[in-house]
Write an enzyme that holds these catalytic residues in place. Structure first.
Site, PDB file in Angstrom:
ATOM      1  N   HIS A   1     -12.816   6.264  -2.366  1.00  0.00           N
ATOM      2  CA  HIS A   1     -11.666   6.479  -1.492  1.00  0.00           C
ATOM      3  C   HIS A   1     -10.444   6.779  -2.363  1.00  0.00           C
ATOM      4  O   HIS A   1     -10.317   6.229  -3.467  1.00  0.00           O
ATOM      5  CB  HIS A   1     -11.338   5.222  -0.672  1.00  0.00           C
TER       6      HIS A   1
ATOM      7  N   ASP B   1      -8.917   3.505  -3.403  1.00  0.00           N
ATOM      8  CA  ASP B   1      -9.657   2.533  -4.225  1.00  0.00           C
ATOM      9  C   ASP B   1      -9.027   2.424  -5.606  1.00  0.00           C
ATOM     10  O   ASP B   1      -8.815   3.430  -6.283  1.00  0.00           O
ATOM     11  CB  ASP B   1     -11.122   2.959  -4.394  1.00  0.00           C
TER      12      ASP B   1
ATOM     13  N   HIS C   1      -6.395  -2.362  -3.198  1.00  0.00           N
ATOM     14  CA  HIS C   1      -6.542  -1.073  -2.527  1.00  0.00           C
ATOM     15  C   HIS C   1      -5.245  -0.627  -1.855  1.00  0.00           C
ATOM     16  O   HIS C   1      -4.428  -1.451  -1.466  1.00  0.00           O
ATOM     17  CB  HIS C   1      -7.611  -1.156  -1.421  1.00  0.00           C
TER      18      HIS C   1
ATOM     19  N   HIS D   1      -6.818  -8.448  -2.472  1.00  0.00           N
ATOM     20  CA  HIS D   1      -7.858  -9.186  -1.757  1.00  0.00           C
ATOM     21  C   HIS D   1      -8.204 -10.492  -2.466  1.00  0.00           C
ATOM     22  O   HIS D   1      -7.966 -10.648  -3.659  1.00  0.00           O
ATOM     23  CB  HIS D   1      -9.112  -8.316  -1.624  1.00  0.00           C
TER      24      HIS D   1
ATOM     25  N   HIS E   1      -9.275   1.094   4.137  1.00  0.00           N
ATOM     26  CA  HIS E   1      -8.840   1.751   2.900  1.00  0.00           C
ATOM     27  C   HIS E   1      -8.371   3.168   3.193  1.00  0.00           C
ATOM     28  O   HIS E   1      -8.934   3.864   4.037  1.00  0.00           O
ATOM     29  CB  HIS E   1      -9.980   1.824   1.889  1.00  0.00           C
TER      30      HIS E   1
ATOM     31  N   ARG F   1      -7.422 -10.783   2.795  1.00  0.00           N
ATOM     32  CA  ARG F   1      -6.244 -10.116   2.234  1.00  0.00           C
ATOM     33  C   ARG F   1      -5.196 -11.180   1.930  1.00  0.00           C
ATOM     34  O   ARG F   1      -4.724 -11.860   2.845  1.00  0.00           O
ATOM     35  CB  ARG F   1      -5.753  -9.082   3.235  1.00  0.00           C
TER      36      ARG F   1
ATOM     37  N   HIS G   1     -16.797   4.466  -0.461  1.00  0.00           N
ATOM     38  CA  HIS G   1     -16.080   3.491  -1.280  1.00  0.00           C
ATOM     39  C   HIS G   1     -16.709   3.441  -2.666  1.00  0.00           C
ATOM     40  O   HIS G   1     -17.914   3.599  -2.816  1.00  0.00           O
ATOM     41  CB  HIS G   1     -16.149   2.107  -0.628  1.00  0.00           C
TER      42      HIS G   1
ATOM     43  N   HIS H   1      -4.174   0.823   1.624  1.00  0.00           N
ATOM     44  CA  HIS H   1      -4.734   0.849   2.982  1.00  0.00           C
ATOM     45  C   HIS H   1      -4.012   1.894   3.824  1.00  0.00           C
ATOM     46  O   HIS H   1      -2.889   2.286   3.526  1.00  0.00           O
ATOM     47  CB  HIS H   1      -4.658  -0.549   3.602  1.00  0.00           C
TER      48      HIS H   1
END
Length: 185
Positions: A118, A121, A83, A159, A101, A176, A109, A85
Site C-alpha cells: 500500500h 505502508d 501506517h 499500532h 490503510h 491503534r 499490503h 490511513h
C-alpha cells in the site's frame, strides 16, 4: 590577439544567453523536476488508553517525500506497525475512524522497503530503551502536493503490535495507540 579575445567574448555571451533561454518558461521547469518544498505535519495524539504521542512531518523533495518521525510513550524496545490511513479522522477513542490503510493504487499490503505494498505502508517503528522513536526515511509512493497520492487530509497511525507485512489487508498490527491528521504547513 584582439581577434582571439573578441571571439572568446562572443562565445561566452552565447553560452550565457543559451543558459537563460527557459528562465521565464515555468511549464518547462516544472515538467523537468517534480515540485519540491511542500510540507505537512501530523501531531500524534494518544488513543486506546495509552500515553503515546509525537509528531510526523512530511517534506516533499525531488527524490520522494522525506518522513521524520518522533514518537514517545512506547514500551522500551517494543515494535509497532506504522501506517498512513485513508481518512483524516482520529475522533474515535480507538482511532478506527481513520479507516483502512491508504491504498490509492490497489496493491496488497506489504513492507515499504520490498515489493508491492500500500502507498501508506511504512516499516515498523522500534522504540529505544526509553520508549522513544526518532527516525527519518523517504517514501516514493506518496506526495505532499495535491493529487491522488497526497498525504494531506489522511491520518498517520501507530499500532499496538508490529506489522507482519503478510496478513491482508492490515499486517496484523493490532489496535491503534496513536493517531494524527496530516495537514499542510
Amino acid at each position: 590577439m584582439k581577434r582571439v579575445l573578441f571571439g572568446l567574448a562572443i562565445g561566452a555571451a552565447a553560452v550565457v544567453v543559451a543558459g537563460c533561454g527557459n528562465m521565464g518558461d515555468k511549464s518547462t521547469a516544472s515538467a523537468e523536476a517534480p515540485a519540491g518544498g511542500a510540507k505537512a505535519a501530523a501531531p500524534l495524539v494518544a488513543k486506546s488508553g495509552t500515553n503515546t504521542g509525537g509528531r510526523v512531518t512530511f517534506d516533499q523533495q525531488a527524490g520522494g517525500t522525506l518522513v521524520t518521525v518522533s514518537v514517545t510513550g512506547l514500551a522500551p524496545g517494543s515494535s509497532h506497525g506504522f501506517h498512513i490511513h485513508e481518512k483524516g479522522d482520529c475522533s474515535a477513542p480507538d482511532a478506527m475512524s481513520a479507516g483502512g490503510h491508504f491504498n490509492p493504487t490497489g496493491k496488497p499490503h506489504g513492507q515499504m522497503s520490498s515489493g508491492d505494498h500500500h502507498a501508506g505502508d511504512m516499516n515498523n517503528l522500534t522504540a529505544d530503551a526509553n520508549g522513544n522513536v526518532r527516525v527519518q526515511f523517504v517514501m516514493k509512493e506518496v506526495t505532499v502536493t495535491p493529487g491522488g497520492t497526497s498525504v494531506i487530509g489522511r491520518a498517520v497511525v501507530v499500532h499496538k503490535d508490529p506489522d507482519d507485512y503478510r496478513t491482508q489487508p492490515t499486517g496484523n498490527s493490532g489496535g491503534r495507540i496513536a493517531c494524527g491528521v496530516v495537514a499542510a504547513l
